[in-house]
Design a protein around this motif. Structure first.
Motif, PDB file in Angstrom:
ATOM      1  N   ILE A  85       0.838  -1.211   0.000  1.00 36.66           N
ATOM      2  CA  ILE A  85       0.000   0.000   0.000  1.00 36.66           C
ATOM      3  C   ILE A  85       0.866   1.252   0.000  1.00 36.66           C
ATOM      4  N   VAL A  86       1.937   1.256   0.783  1.00 37.09           N
ATOM      5  CA  VAL A  86       2.839   2.416   0.824  1.00 37.09           C
ATOM      6  C   VAL A  86       3.440   2.660  -0.560  1.00 37.09           C
ATOM      7  N   HIS A  87       3.836   1.600  -1.250  1.00 36.22           N
ATOM      8  CA  HIS A  87       4.383   1.757  -2.598  1.00 36.22           C
ATOM      9  C   HIS A  87       3.337   2.317  -3.560  1.00 36.22           C
ATOM     10  N   ILE A  88       2.122   1.800  -3.464  1.00 33.39           N
ATOM     11  CA  ILE A  88       1.057   2.267  -4.363  1.00 33.39           C
ATOM     12  C   ILE A  88       0.716   3.725  -4.068  1.00 33.39           C
ATOM     13  N   ARG A  89       0.596   4.072  -2.797  1.00 33.42           N
ATOM     14  CA  ARG A  89       0.292   5.467  -2.434  1.00 33.42           C
ATOM     15  C   ARG A  89       1.351   6.422  -2.950  1.00 33.42           C
ATOM     16  N   ALA A  90       2.610   6.002  -2.878  1.00 32.55           N
ATOM     17  CA  ALA A  90       3.711   6.855  -3.330  1.00 32.55           C
ATOM     18  C   ALA A  90       3.903   6.790  -4.845  1.00 32.55           C
ATOM     19  N   VAL A  92       5.282   4.431  -6.502  1.00 31.05           N
ATOM     20  CA  VAL A  92       6.619   3.904  -6.755  1.00 31.05           C
ATOM     21  C   VAL A  92       6.443   2.417  -7.049  1.00 31.05           C
ATOM     22  N   TYR A  93       6.478   2.096  -8.330  1.00 34.28           N
ATOM     23  CA  TYR A  93       6.172   0.728  -8.749  1.00 34.28           C
ATOM     24  C   TYR A  93       7.404  -0.072  -9.163  1.00 34.28           C
ATOM     25  N   HIS A  94       8.503   0.610  -9.438  1.00 34.94           N
ATOM     26  CA  HIS A  94       9.667  -0.110  -9.972  1.00 34.94           C
ATOM     27  C   HIS A  94      10.289  -1.059  -8.944  1.00 34.94           C
ATOM     28  N   ASN A  95      10.022  -0.845  -7.672  1.00 32.70           N
ATOM     29  CA  ASN A  95      10.590  -1.727  -6.655  1.00 32.70           C
ATOM     30  C   ASN A  95       9.510  -2.350  -5.772  1.00 32.70           C
ATOM     31  N   ILE A  96       8.305  -2.477  -6.298  1.00 30.61           N
ATOM     32  CA  ILE A  96       7.203  -3.071  -5.542  1.00 30.61           C
ATOM     33  C   ILE A  96       7.265  -4.603  -5.581  1.00 30.61           C
ATOM     34  N   GLY A  97       8.105  -5.128  -6.454  1.00 31.12           N
ATOM     35  CA  GLY A  97       8.185  -6.581  -6.628  1.00 31.12           C
ATOM     36  C   GLY A  97       8.567  -7.330  -5.362  1.00 31.12           C
TER      37      GLY A  97
END
Length: 118
Positions: A85-90, A92-97
């Motif tokens: 959720i923190v990645h999606i809110r920000a 920032v998808y390149h390191n969500i893996g």
């Protein structure tokens, strides 16, 4: 089924301990990723402590304390749901893996722990 549970749980323990070690060591990539998603640097060791506690709880589950293992797996699921959720809110998808993979493994561990505990 028990063998699969042990193998998957062992992988999740090692992965979380490795991630916690990177947090405790304040690795450069950890600080950079945290800054990108807006996690304050002072939180990093605390997040590492949560991962290490989850790994310890999973180990206790393997050693026969099934309820603790279930609780730890559930806690790790919640932790990594939060990370995604923190990645999606920000945005920032390149390191969500990595958080996504660890979330999937935590869900699998929780599912297997629940089945083995019956």
């Amino acid at each position: 089924m028990f063998t699969v549970y042990v193998i998957v749980t062992a992988v999740v323990i090692v992965a979380n301990l490795g991630s916690a070690a990177a947090d405790f060591g304040r690795a450069g990539f950890v600080r950079a990723n945290s800054a990108k998603v807006g996690v304050p640097a002072p939180w990093i060791p605390w997040l590492g402590l949560l991962k290490a506690a989850g790994a310890a709880g999973l180990l206790l589950g393997l050693l026969g304390f099934r309820f603790i293992g279930l609780a730890a797996a559930g806690g790790l699921v919640l932790f990594f749901v939060g990370a995604v959720i923190v990645h999606i809110r920000a945005r920032v998808y390149h390191n969500i893996g990595l958080p996504g993979i660890l979330l999937g493994l935590a869900i699998l561990t929780l599912t297997l722990a629940a089945r083995v505990s019956r």
